[in-house]
Design a protein around this motif. Structure first.
Motif, PDB file in Angstrom:
ATOM      1  N   ALA A   1    -120.038  13.887  -6.423  1.00 39.18           N
ATOM      2  CA  ALA A   1    -120.716  14.922  -7.216  1.00 39.18           C
ATOM      3  C   ALA A   1    -119.857  16.181  -7.233  1.00 39.18           C
ATOM      4  CB  ALA A   1    -122.094  15.230  -6.627  1.00 39.18           C
ATOM      5  N   LEU A   2    -119.545  16.682  -8.415  1.00 39.39           N
ATOM      6  CA  LEU A   2    -118.692  17.857  -8.568  1.00 39.39           C
ATOM      7  C   LEU A   2    -119.202  18.735  -9.697  1.00 39.39           C
ATOM      8  CD1 LEU A   2    -115.139  16.243  -8.493  1.00 39.39           C
ATOM      9  CD2 LEU A   2    -116.121  17.661  -6.696  1.00 39.39           C
ATOM     10  N   ARG A   3    -118.934  20.012  -9.584  1.00 40.44           N
ATOM     11  CA  ARG A   3    -119.041  20.924 -10.723  1.00 40.44           C
ATOM     12  C   ARG A   3    -117.620  21.358 -11.079  1.00 40.44           C
ATOM     13  NH1 ARG A   3    -123.180  25.705 -10.537  1.00 40.44           N
ATOM     14  NH2 ARG A   3    -124.473  23.981 -11.314  1.00 40.44           N
ATOM     15  N   VAL A   4    -117.258  21.238 -12.360  1.00 35.64           N
ATOM     16  CA  VAL A   4    -115.937  21.637 -12.841  1.00 35.64           C
ATOM     17  C   VAL A   4    -116.123  22.827 -13.759  1.00 35.64           C
ATOM     18  CG1 VAL A   4    -113.847  20.882 -14.028  1.00 35.64           C
ATOM     19  CG2 VAL A   4    -115.152  19.243 -12.660  1.00 35.64           C
ATOM     20  N   ILE A   5    -115.420  23.920 -13.475  1.00 38.57           N
ATOM     21  CA  ILE A   5    -115.668  25.215 -14.124  1.00 38.57           C
ATOM     22  C   ILE A   5    -114.419  25.678 -14.875  1.00 38.57           C
ATOM     23  CG2 ILE A   5    -116.430  27.591 -13.743  1.00 38.57           C
ATOM     24  CD1 ILE A   5    -117.287  26.569 -10.881  1.00 38.57           C
ATOM     25  N   ASN A   6    -114.620  26.184 -16.082  1.00 33.58           N
ATOM     26  CA  ASN A   6    -113.536  26.774 -16.864  1.00 33.58           C
ATOM     27  C   ASN A   6    -113.266  28.185 -16.354  1.00 33.58           C
ATOM     28  OD1 ASN A   6    -111.772  27.800 -18.764  1.00 33.58           O
ATOM     29  ND2 ASN A   6    -113.213  27.700 -20.477  1.00 33.58           N
ATOM     30  N   VAL A   7    -112.172  28.360 -15.632  1.00 35.72           N
ATOM     31  CA  VAL A   7    -111.824  29.682 -15.081  1.00 35.72           C
ATOM     32  C   VAL A   7    -110.621  30.280 -15.805  1.00 35.72           C
ATOM     33  CG1 VAL A   7    -112.790  29.199 -12.802  1.00 35.72           C
ATOM     34  CG2 VAL A   7    -110.404  28.591 -13.276  1.00 35.72           C
ATOM     35  N   SER A   8    -110.299  29.720 -16.975  1.00 41.19           N
ATOM     36  CA  SER A   8    -109.108  30.176 -17.701  1.00 41.19           C
ATOM     37  C   SER A   8    -109.327  31.497 -18.422  1.00 41.19           C
ATOM     38  CB  SER A   8    -108.693  29.119 -18.732  1.00 41.19           C
ATOM     39  OG  SER A   8    -109.666  29.048 -19.770  1.00 41.19           O
ATOM     40  N   GLY A   9    -110.604  31.863 -18.657  1.00 44.87           N
ATOM     41  CA  GLY A   9    -110.897  33.038 -19.458  1.00 44.87           C
ATOM     42  C   GLY A   9    -110.903  32.755 -20.941  1.00 44.87           C
ATOM     43  N   GLN A  10    -110.557  31.529 -21.323  1.00 42.51           N
ATOM     44  CA  GLN A  10    -110.505  31.146 -22.727  1.00 42.51           C
ATOM     45  C   GLN A  10    -111.775  30.406 -23.135  1.00 42.51           C
ATOM     46  OE1 GLN A  10    -106.791  29.077 -23.693  1.00 42.51           O
ATOM     47  NE2 GLN A  10    -105.906  29.875 -21.804  1.00 42.51           N
ATOM     48  N   SER A  11    -112.189  30.588 -24.375  1.00 43.21           N
ATOM     49  CA  SER A  11    -113.318  29.847 -24.917  1.00 43.21           C
ATOM     50  C   SER A  11    -112.839  28.547 -25.551  1.00 43.21           C
ATOM     51  CB  SER A  11    -114.062  30.684 -25.953  1.00 43.21           C
ATOM     52  OG  SER A  11    -114.659  31.806 -25.336  1.00 43.21           O
ATOM     53  N   ASN A  12    -113.756  27.639 -25.729  1.00 42.36           N
ATOM     54  CA  ASN A  12    -113.453  26.356 -26.369  1.00 42.36           C
ATOM     55  C   ASN A  12    -112.307  25.628 -25.674  1.00 42.36           C
ATOM     56  OD1 ASN A  12    -115.435  26.727 -28.411  1.00 42.36           O
ATOM     57  ND2 ASN A  12    -114.003  28.082 -29.484  1.00 42.36           N
ATOM     58  N   LYS A  13    -112.356  25.626 -24.347  1.00 41.61           N
ATOM     59  CA  LYS A  13    -111.342  24.938 -23.550  1.00 41.61           C
ATOM     60  C   LYS A  13    -111.781  23.495 -23.348  1.00 41.61           C
ATOM     61  CE  LYS A  13    -107.480  25.610 -21.232  1.00 41.61           C
ATOM     62  NZ  LYS A  13    -106.260  26.112 -21.905  1.00 41.61           N
ATOM     63  N   GLU A  14    -110.959  22.548 -23.809  1.00 38.86           N
ATOM     64  CA  GLU A  14    -111.332  21.143 -23.703  1.00 38.86           C
ATOM     65  C   GLU A  14    -111.057  20.619 -22.299  1.00 38.86           C
ATOM     66  OE1 GLU A  14    -110.633  16.810 -25.917  1.00 38.86           O
ATOM     67  OE2 GLU A  14    -109.329  18.520 -26.390  1.00 38.86           O
ATOM     68  N   LEU A  15    -112.013  19.839 -21.795  1.00 43.67           N
ATOM     69  CA  LEU A  15    -111.882  19.229 -20.474  1.00 43.67           C
ATOM     70  C   LEU A  15    -111.671  17.729 -20.643  1.00 43.67           C
ATOM     71  CD1 LEU A  15    -112.078  19.323 -17.359  1.00 43.67           C
ATOM     72  CD2 LEU A  15    -114.561  19.049 -17.612  1.00 43.67           C
ATOM     73  N   LEU A  16    -110.571  17.226 -20.112  1.00 44.10           N
ATOM     74  CA  LEU A  16    -110.272  15.810 -20.128  1.00 44.10           C
ATOM     75  C   LEU A  16    -110.413  15.234 -18.725  1.00 44.10           C
ATOM     76  CD1 LEU A  16    -107.031  15.690 -22.352  1.00 44.10           C
ATOM     77  CD2 LEU A  16    -109.415  15.462 -23.071  1.00 44.10           C
ATOM     78  N   LEU A  17    -110.796  13.974 -18.662  1.00 42.98           N
ATOM     79  CA  LEU A  17    -110.815  13.243 -17.409  1.00 42.98           C
ATOM     80  C   LEU A  17    -109.866  12.063 -17.543  1.00 42.98           C
ATOM     81  CD1 LEU A  17    -111.773  12.312 -14.632  1.00 42.98           C
ATOM     82  CD2 LEU A  17    -113.808  11.347 -15.732  1.00 42.98           C
ATOM     83  N   GLY A  18    -108.850  12.039 -16.702  1.00 43.68           N
ATOM     84  CA  GLY A  18    -107.917  10.924 -16.674  1.00 43.68           C
ATOM     85  C   GLY A  18    -108.186  10.051 -15.465  1.00 43.68           C
ATOM     86  N   ILE A  19    -108.320   8.760 -15.681  1.00 43.66           N
ATOM     87  CA  ILE A  19    -108.562   7.799 -14.605  1.00 43.66           C
ATOM     88  C   ILE A  19    -107.317   6.933 -14.521  1.00 43.66           C
ATOM     89  CG2 ILE A  19    -110.086   5.989 -13.720  1.00 43.66           C
ATOM     90  CD1 ILE A  19    -112.193   7.053 -15.749  1.00 43.66           C
ATOM     91  N   THR A  20    -106.506   7.146 -13.507  1.00 39.93           N
ATOM     92  CA  THR A  20    -105.221   6.473 -13.399  1.00 39.93           C
ATOM     93  C   THR A  20    -105.237   5.435 -12.294  1.00 39.93           C
ATOM     94  OG1 THR A  20    -104.035   8.424 -14.204  1.00 39.93           O
ATOM     95  CG2 THR A  20    -102.745   6.779 -13.037  1.00 39.93           C
ATOM     96  N   ILE A  21    -104.938   4.194 -12.654  1.00 32.78           N
ATOM     97  CA  ILE A  21    -104.806   3.102 -11.689  1.00 32.78           C
ATOM     98  C   ILE A  21    -103.314   2.874 -11.475  1.00 32.78           C
ATOM     99  CG2 ILE A  21    -105.256   0.661 -11.238  1.00 32.78           C
ATOM    100  CD1 ILE A  21    -107.685   0.935 -13.092  1.00 32.78           C
ATOM    101  N   ASN A  22    -102.850   3.087 -10.252  1.00 37.57           N
ATOM    102  CA  ASN A  22    -101.434   2.951  -9.914  1.00 37.57           C
ATOM    103  C   ASN A  22    -101.278   1.776  -8.959  1.00 37.57           C
ATOM    104  OD1 ASN A  22     -98.800   3.176  -8.900  1.00 37.57           O
ATOM    105  ND2 ASN A  22     -98.823   5.406  -9.070  1.00 37.57           N
ATOM    106  N   VAL A  23    -100.534   0.751  -9.376  1.00 35.20           N
ATOM    107  CA  VAL A  23    -100.394  -0.457  -8.563  1.00 35.20           C
ATOM    108  C   VAL A  23     -99.036  -0.553  -7.895  1.00 35.20           C
ATOM    109  CG1 VAL A  23    -102.097  -1.728  -9.892  1.00 35.20           C
ATOM    110  CG2 VAL A  23     -99.692  -1.818 -10.588  1.00 35.20           C
ATOM    111  N   GLY A  24     -98.260   0.542  -7.923  1.00 32.84           N
ATOM    112  CA  GLY A  24     -96.988   0.556  -7.225  1.00 32.84           C
ATOM    113  C   GLY A  24     -95.846   0.010  -8.058  1.00 32.84           C
ATOM    114  N   SER A  25     -94.690  -0.143  -7.422  1.00 36.83           N
ATOM    115  CA  SER A  25     -93.460  -0.457  -8.157  1.00 36.83           C
ATOM    116  C   SER A  25     -93.026  -1.914  -8.073  1.00 36.83           C
ATOM    117  CB  SER A  25     -92.316   0.426  -7.640  1.00 36.83           C
ATOM    118  OG  SER A  25     -92.101   0.200  -6.251  1.00 36.83           O
ATOM    119  N   ASP A  26     -93.727  -2.730  -7.290  1.00 34.30           N
ATOM    120  CA  ASP A  26     -93.335  -4.122  -7.111  1.00 34.30           C
ATOM    121  C   ASP A  26     -93.943  -4.982  -8.219  1.00 34.30           C
ATOM    122  OD1 ASP A  26     -92.734  -6.672  -6.322  1.00 34.30           O
ATOM    123  OD2 ASP A  26     -93.244  -6.370  -4.214  1.00 34.30           O
ATOM    124  N   ALA A  27     -93.121  -5.370  -9.189  1.00 30.29           N
ATOM    125  CA  ALA A  27     -93.612  -6.135 -10.335  1.00 30.29           C
ATOM    126  C   ALA A  27     -94.051  -7.537  -9.953  1.00 30.29           C
ATOM    127  CB  ALA A  27     -92.535  -6.210 -11.411  1.00 30.29           C
TER     128      ALA A  27
END
Length: 335
Positions: free
Chosen positions: A159-185
């Motif tokens: 559970a989180l609250r994410v706040i726009n602290v940039s001072g700018q209006s109409n700031k878009e918030l993106l959520l990136g979900i990254t699955i990293n499986v390492g370098s061994d192919a």
């Protein structure tokens, strides 16, 4: 236990869902694969800040209090998130929601998950989650006699609250979900395990309508009381599907060439915790635009789906990272 930190372009939240450990449980009854394990931390800078939500007063009906009383911070530690361990499946459609977006609010519909381990190609071993795990606490007076043998509780979401602290209006918030499986192919088992990751995300903005996002998942249709703290074998066919409402493409667990489902990093990206030659997949969600000081209350359930994963995903070691950030404006040149 390993601690990882997700760094995004603007704001970061680490959720390392799977990291190999030496716990006593096995994912698969026919192998010695170790259970997944994780620790959680967050960092934020620039345009977004975060406050961790505290869940308390959990009721037998799945309600709870959700409070955002601590100060906004650039970094947070997230603990006691037991869905990072083992393979899971919700036992009903997840409908966890936040009733409003005030400083003190409530959660409804906390989700209950069952342990779900592959036992051959046609059967699943399931058991209810136990109070032995570190979940949101159920009331002491509430025992599972009303729903069958053994005790079980609700999974506590992030559970989180994410706040726009940039001072700018109409700031878009993106959520990136990254699955990293390492370098061994050659570690295709890890890649298959990454393809079994599922998520449910609920976003309640301070202005506007709430939204939920899910990757879709399998859920048990076994009646309550049929599964106890001891394992019960049930048919893999005894499941119901919940549709995906995330509009992007998901990793395909059945892909013959699973490697082709992942992107290959040609350079380091320290902001995302990706090193050269890592294989990764990123899902991106736009959570809306926010005025200056605007915010969203967000809850997240991530898990590795035991209905999907089989021995193809044995001995996996990968990370899943959730990051909040704003899109980078396109640069322009003048002739």
């Amino acid at each position: 236990m390993k601690k990882s930190t997700l760094i995004t372009t603007i704001a970061m939240i680490v959720v390392v869902v799977v990291a190999l450990s030496t716990a006593t449980y096995a994912w698969f009854s026919t192998t010695t694969t170790a259970v997944a394990g994780a620790t959680f931390s967050t960092e934020a800078s620039g345009d977004w800040s975060m406050i961790e939500g505290t869940i308390s007063n959990v009721t037998a009906a799945g309600g709870a209090s959700l409070n955002y009383t601590s100060a906004a911070a650039a970094s947070l530690n997230l603990t006691d998130f037991a869905l990072a361990n083992d393979l899971w499946a919700p036992d009903a459609t997840i409908a966890t929601a936040i009733t409003d977006s005030l400083a003190s609010t409530t959660i409804t519909g906390l989700a209950s998950f069952t342990n779900a381990k592959v036992n051959g190609s046609t059967a699943i071993l399931q058991k209810y989650m136990s109070k032995d795990y570190k979940y949101a606490k159920v009331e002491d007076a509430w025992e599972a006699s009303a729903v069958g043998e053994g005790e079980y509780g609700y999974a506590q979401p992030i559970a989180l609250r994410v706040i726009n602290v940039s001072g700018q209006s109409n700031k878009e918030l993106l959520l990136g979900i990254t699955i990293n499986v390492g370098s061994d192919a050659s570690k295709t088992t890890t890649m298959y395990a990454g393809a079994a990751v599922r998520f449910y995300i609920y976003v309640a903005p301070n202005v506007g309508d709430a939204k939920s996002y899910t990757s879709g998942y399998n859920k048990s249709v076994v009646p309550e009381g049929a599964i106890t703290l001891g394992s019960t074998e049930i048919s893999k066919a005894a499941t119901a599907q919940t549709a995906n409402n995330y509009t992007g493409g998901l990793l395909d667990y059945t892909a013959g060439n699973i490697l082709s489902s992942y992107s290959h990093a040609l350079a380091d990206d320290s902001l995302l915790g990706i090193a050269t030659n890592d294989y990764y997949k990123t899902y991106t969600l736009s959570l809306g635009s926010f005025a200056a000081a605007g915010y969203a209350n967000i809850i997240i359930y991530p898990w590795v789906d035991g209905w999907v994963a089989d021995t193809s995903a044995a001995a996996a070691n990968f990370s899943v990272k959730f990051g909040f950030y704003s899109p980078v404006a396109a640069s322009s040149s003048q002739s």
